[in-house]
Design a protein around this motif. Structure first.
Motif, mmCIF file in Angstrom:
data_model
loop_
_atom_site.group_PDB
_atom_site.id
_atom_site.type_symbol
_atom_site.label_atom_id
_atom_site.label_comp_id
_atom_site.label_asym_id
_atom_site.label_seq_id
_atom_site.Cartn_x
_atom_site.Cartn_y
_atom_site.Cartn_z
ATOM 1 N N LEU A 137 0.824 -1.199 0.000
ATOM 2 C CA LEU A 137 0.000 0.000 0.000
ATOM 3 C C LEU A 137 0.861 1.252 0.000
ATOM 4 O O LEU A 137 1.877 1.325 0.694
ATOM 5 N N GLU A 138 0.418 2.231 -0.780
ATOM 6 C CA GLU A 138 1.067 3.538 -0.786
ATOM 7 C C GLU A 138 0.101 4.573 -0.250
ATOM 8 O O GLU A 138 -1.048 4.679 -0.705
ATOM 9 N N PHE A 139 0.559 5.344 0.719
ATOM 10 C CA PHE A 139 -0.264 6.399 1.309
ATOM 11 C C PHE A 139 -0.435 7.531 0.305
ATOM 12 O O PHE A 139 0.542 8.064 -0.216
ATOM 13 N N LEU A 140 -1.689 7.917 0.031
ATOM 14 C CA LEU A 140 -1.969 8.993 -0.911
ATOM 15 C C LEU A 140 -2.272 10.315 -0.224
ATOM 16 O O LEU A 140 -2.158 11.375 -0.851
ATOM 17 N N GLY A 141 -2.683 10.276 1.025
ATOM 18 C CA GLY A 141 -3.011 11.507 1.732
ATOM 19 C C GLY A 141 -4.326 11.378 2.457
ATOM 20 O O GLY A 141 -4.912 10.299 2.575
ATOM 21 N N ARG A 142 -4.801 12.495 2.948
ATOM 22 C CA ARG A 142 -6.071 12.527 3.659
ATOM 23 C C ARG A 142 -7.225 12.626 2.672
ATOM 24 O O ARG A 142 -7.152 13.360 1.686
ATOM 25 N N ALA A 143 -8.271 11.891 2.934
ATOM 26 C CA ALA A 143 -9.485 12.040 2.136
ATOM 27 C C ALA A 143 -9.999 13.464 2.301
ATOM 28 O O ALA A 143 -10.167 13.946 3.418
ATOM 29 N N GLY A 144 -10.222 14.141 1.179
ATOM 30 C CA GLY A 144 -10.708 15.513 1.241
ATOM 31 C C GLY A 144 -9.647 16.549 1.502
ATOM 32 O O GLY A 144 -9.965 17.732 1.602
ATOM 33 N N PHE A 145 -8.349 16.110 1.630
ATOM 34 C CA PHE A 145 -7.310 17.110 1.871
ATOM 35 C C PHE A 145 -6.918 17.750 0.543
ATOM 36 O O PHE A 145 -5.886 17.465 -0.044
ATOM 37 N N GLN A 146 -7.815 18.572 0.074
ATOM 38 C CA GLN A 146 -7.625 19.346 -1.135
ATOM 39 C C GLN A 146 -8.500 20.575 -0.983
ATOM 40 O O GLN A 146 -9.342 20.647 -0.095
ATOM 41 N N SER A 147 -8.304 21.540 -1.810
ATOM 42 C CA SER A 147 -9.094 22.754 -1.724
ATOM 43 C C SER A 147 -10.025 22.820 -2.919
ATOM 44 O O SER A 147 -9.604 22.602 -4.057
ATOM 45 N N SER A 148 -11.282 23.094 -2.639
ATOM 46 C CA SER A 148 -12.259 23.049 -3.731
ATOM 47 C C SER A 148 -13.406 24.006 -3.456
ATOM 48 O O SER A 148 -14.483 23.615 -3.025
ATOM 49 N N PHE A 149 -13.172 25.293 -3.731
ATOM 50 C CA PHE A 149 -14.243 26.276 -3.602
ATOM 51 C C PHE A 149 -15.382 25.979 -4.575
ATOM 52 O O PHE A 149 -16.555 26.051 -4.237
ATOM 53 N N THR A 150 -15.014 25.653 -5.821
ATOM 54 C CA THR A 150 -16.008 25.546 -6.891
ATOM 55 C C THR A 150 -15.881 24.235 -7.665
ATOM 56 O O THR A 150 -16.322 24.147 -8.814
ATOM 57 N N GLY A 151 -15.243 23.224 -7.045
ATOM 58 C CA GLY A 151 -15.049 21.951 -7.719
ATOM 59 C C GLY A 151 -13.690 21.807 -8.373
ATOM 60 O O GLY A 151 -13.449 20.849 -9.120
ATOM 61 N N GLU A 152 -12.744 22.743 -8.079
ATOM 62 C CA GLU A 152 -11.431 22.681 -8.737
ATOM 63 C C GLU A 152 -10.530 21.598 -8.144
ATOM 64 O O GLU A 152 -9.598 21.129 -8.794
ATOM 65 N N LYS A 153 -10.777 21.218 -6.878
ATOM 66 C CA LYS A 153 -10.052 20.113 -6.230
ATOM 67 C C LYS A 153 -8.535 20.249 -6.378
ATOM 68 O O LYS A 153 -7.842 19.353 -6.845
ATOM 69 N N LEU A 154 -8.013 21.393 -5.963
ATOM 70 C CA LEU A 154 -6.567 21.605 -5.989
ATOM 71 C C LEU A 154 -5.891 20.735 -4.945
ATOM 72 O O LEU A 154 -6.384 20.614 -3.821
ATOM 73 N N THR A 155 -4.749 20.169 -5.295
ATOM 74 C CA THR A 155 -3.980 19.347 -4.373
ATOM 75 C C THR A 155 -2.615 19.987 -4.114
ATOM 76 O O THR A 155 -2.188 20.907 -4.823
ATOM 77 N N GLU A 156 -1.922 19.467 -3.102
ATOM 78 C CA GLU A 156 -0.571 19.942 -2.826
ATOM 79 C C GLU A 156 0.339 19.693 -4.021
ATOM 80 O O GLU A 156 1.211 20.496 -4.335
ATOM 81 N N SER A 157 0.138 18.567 -4.684
ATOM 82 C CA SER A 157 0.962 18.256 -5.850
ATOM 83 C C SER A 157 0.748 19.283 -6.964
ATOM 84 O O SER A 157 1.701 19.679 -7.638
ATOM 85 N N ASP A 158 -0.503 19.712 -7.167
ATOM 86 C CA ASP A 158 -0.785 20.730 -8.182
ATOM 87 C C ASP A 158 -0.008 22.020 -7.876
ATOM 88 O O ASP A 158 0.636 22.606 -8.762
#
Length: 556
Positions: free
Chosen positions: A404-425
């Motif tokens: 298993l590889e850890f991907l991060g926290r569920a929902g740990f992204q920013s999404s004001f309007t559905g953009e779903k920005l991640t730390e990687s972005d």
């Protein structure tokens, strides 16, 4: 610790045996997984929790799922509170002797009960196994005391108490007396404990550099990669001081010959020494290498060129999930001997909300390669069917055990309007604009700012004093790249639902100041994490409160 001692060799043999056992479990995990569930049931039946949930009648995995609902920590917290107020046998028949405090990086800090049984039967043996892999990788046939710099644990007396119970972080707990617990031979070394005479993180790390400068170091082990980066920065910023104090014997025995050798090596490095300039035989760095921690790899490769990296166990205060047993760079097999694990298929529409209490779950033997899952964990410390909120991807198998590889926290992204920005972005966009070659440390972080419409601010630490800070041009270029790497962000920008990204210039040393502030406030060094994407504007408030925002020159 100098020379070969019987204790050191017993310790090394124990790590080797633990690693061999972990590999054996991976090959045939069924019996071990069954034993763990039985042990959890045995320790919970005759408790307040066990009676409330009818655990006396539970024997199988299916009965366990029907009897105990899936819960987040805030739903388990009332049981923890009962333990804290002195009630006996609430969650486990072996009552806790202390409580572990989480870092609070994803919200309010949690208190996790720790019992003697959990430490001896679970967490202690796991640490021996993972260190067995690291010693195997560097080819250690004996321990002399020169090989290791352990940054994963800063033992210190428990300074906080709650209702008479000691409270501390998992990486700063006191050295135990229990011989069955994790007891490395370097626990008695002067460089190992948190030094009360070094009140800052930079001071603590410099002290370790000074005390270990004469060692034939082969291995550095941390939890967060950021701590290795800070160690390298402490060397780069204090190279001349290190040489001088080694020559004069300030804080260590005088060693003029070593001082001359290091002075020559540092001169060849143009005054910017790397970890390999100090320790030429350094051959392995260990730290988290998945999710956002994987973004540190370019920095680590520059700070210690040619040095291999391996992952630290995927572990939190609440328990260990994966344990490395081979040279995979970022993922490890599920540690079926550490807890009873269940999985819920995950997709990107999951915003991190709590799982329904009756969510159907899969066992470790039902996972499919390439599929992502949210973790539900039961540990012998009393956190039963705990909705951890973490997401893992099955990337293969080790024997009959999923890797298993850890991907991060569920929902740990920013999404004001559905953009779903991640730390990687964010990381990709900023590095592509600024370039990674001239960046010594990840000195930037994005902050979501609500408005009509909302937007993002990228706080960037600008080095130097004379160069003009062209924030508008930099912001425009980062915004453009961000639209390339995230099509949803691009769509929201084109439709006007998101305002253009802005850049906030920070003074040199801003992120170091924030790290030191957290360190002074009592957060263990190993628990201080850097985030390329913040949850809210509290980070901006901190920057302004500390006077870390740089005055903007007139744009040209």
């Amino acid at each position: 610790m100098t020379g070969k001692t019987a204790h050191d060799q017993d310790f090394l043999s124990r790590t080797q045996s633990a690693l061999a056992m972990q590999r054996k479990i991976c090959a045939q995990p069924e019996e071990t997984a069954e034993h763990v569930l039985c042990d959890i049931l045995a320790g919970s039946r005759d408790t307040g929790f066990g009676r409330e949930h009818g655990l006396g009648r539970v024997r199988t995995r299916q009965e366990w799922q029907r009897a105990v609902p899936i819960r987040r920590y805030d739903e388990l917290a009332p049981y923890v509170e009962r333990q804290l107020t002195g009630e006996r046998r609430v969650l486990t028949s072996d009552d806790p002797y202390a409580f572990l405090r989480t870092s609070g990086s994803t919200g309010r800090a949690k208190l996790v009960p720790t019992t003697g049984h959990w430490r001896r039967a679970y967490r202690g043996p796991a640490l021996y196994a993972q260190w067995g892999l690291y010693f195997e990788q560097i080819g250690a046939e004996r321990l002399t005391g020169d090989e290791v710099l352990d940054l994963s644990w800063e033992p210190a007396p428990a300074l906080d108490q709650l209702h008479g119970f000691p409270v501390y972080g998992i990486t700063e707990r006191p050295v135990p007396d229990d011989p069955e617990d994790w007891n490395p031979p370097w626990r008695a070394e002067s460089w190992f404990p948190r030094d009360a005479d070094s009140p800052t993180m930079a001071g603590l790390l410099y002290r370790k550099l000074l005390q270990l400068a004469d060692r034939d170091l082969r291995l550095i082990v941390s939890v967060n990669p950021s701590k290795i980066v800070l160690l390298a920065e402490a060397l780069k910023e204090n190279g001349e001081r290190l040489v001088r104090e080694l020559h004069d014997g300030c804080g260590t025995a005088a060693d003029p010959a070593l001082a001359r050798r290091l002075a020559a090596a540092f001169d060849r490095a143009d005054g910017r020494p790397l970890l390999t300039d100090l320790w030429p035989r350094l051959s392995l760095l260990v730290c988290w290498n998945s999710a956002s921690a994987a973004l540190y790899r370019p920095w680590l490769s520059r700070l210690a060129p040619g040095v291999a990296t391996l992952p630290f166990s995927t572990t939190g205060t609440e328990g260990i999930v994966t344990l490395p047993v081979d040279d995979h760079p970022s993922a490890g097999p599920l540690a079926v001997d550490q807890g009873h694990f269940e999985f819920v298929p995950w997709d990107e529409l999951d915003d991190g909300r709590p799982l329904p209490a009756d969510s159907p779950t899969l066992g470790y033997d039902e996972l499919e390669a390439g599929t992502d899952y949210r973790l539900v964990m039961s540990q012998a410390n009393g956190l039963y069917r705990y909705d951890v909120g973490d997401v893992y991807r099955m990337v293969g198998s080790v024997g009959a055990t999923p890797r298993l590889e850890f991907l991060g926290r569920a929902g740990f992204q920013s999404s004001f309007t559905g953009e779903k920005l991640t730390e990687s972005d964010i990381h990709t966009a900023v590095i592509r604009v600024l370039g990674s070659g001239s960046v010594d440390h990840p000195h930037f972080s994005a902050v979501p700012v609500w408005g009509t419409p909302p937007h993002y601010v990228v706080a960037i630490e600008w080095a130097g004093t004379s160069r003009a800070v062209h924030t508008q041009d930099t912001a425009h270029r980062i915004d453009a790249v961000l639209q390339e790497v995230n099509v949803e962000y691009a769509d929201k920008r084109r439709s006007g639902r998101l305002r253009p990204l802005q850049v906030l210039p920070l003074v040199p040393g801003a992120f170091r100041t924030i790290t030191e502030r957290r360190f002074r406030q009592g957060t263990a060094g190993a628990q201080i994490k850097h985030h390329w994407l913040q949850k809210d504007t509290a980070f901006l408030d901190t920057l302004r409160e500390l006077g870390l925002v740089r005055a903007r020159p007139t744009e040209k």
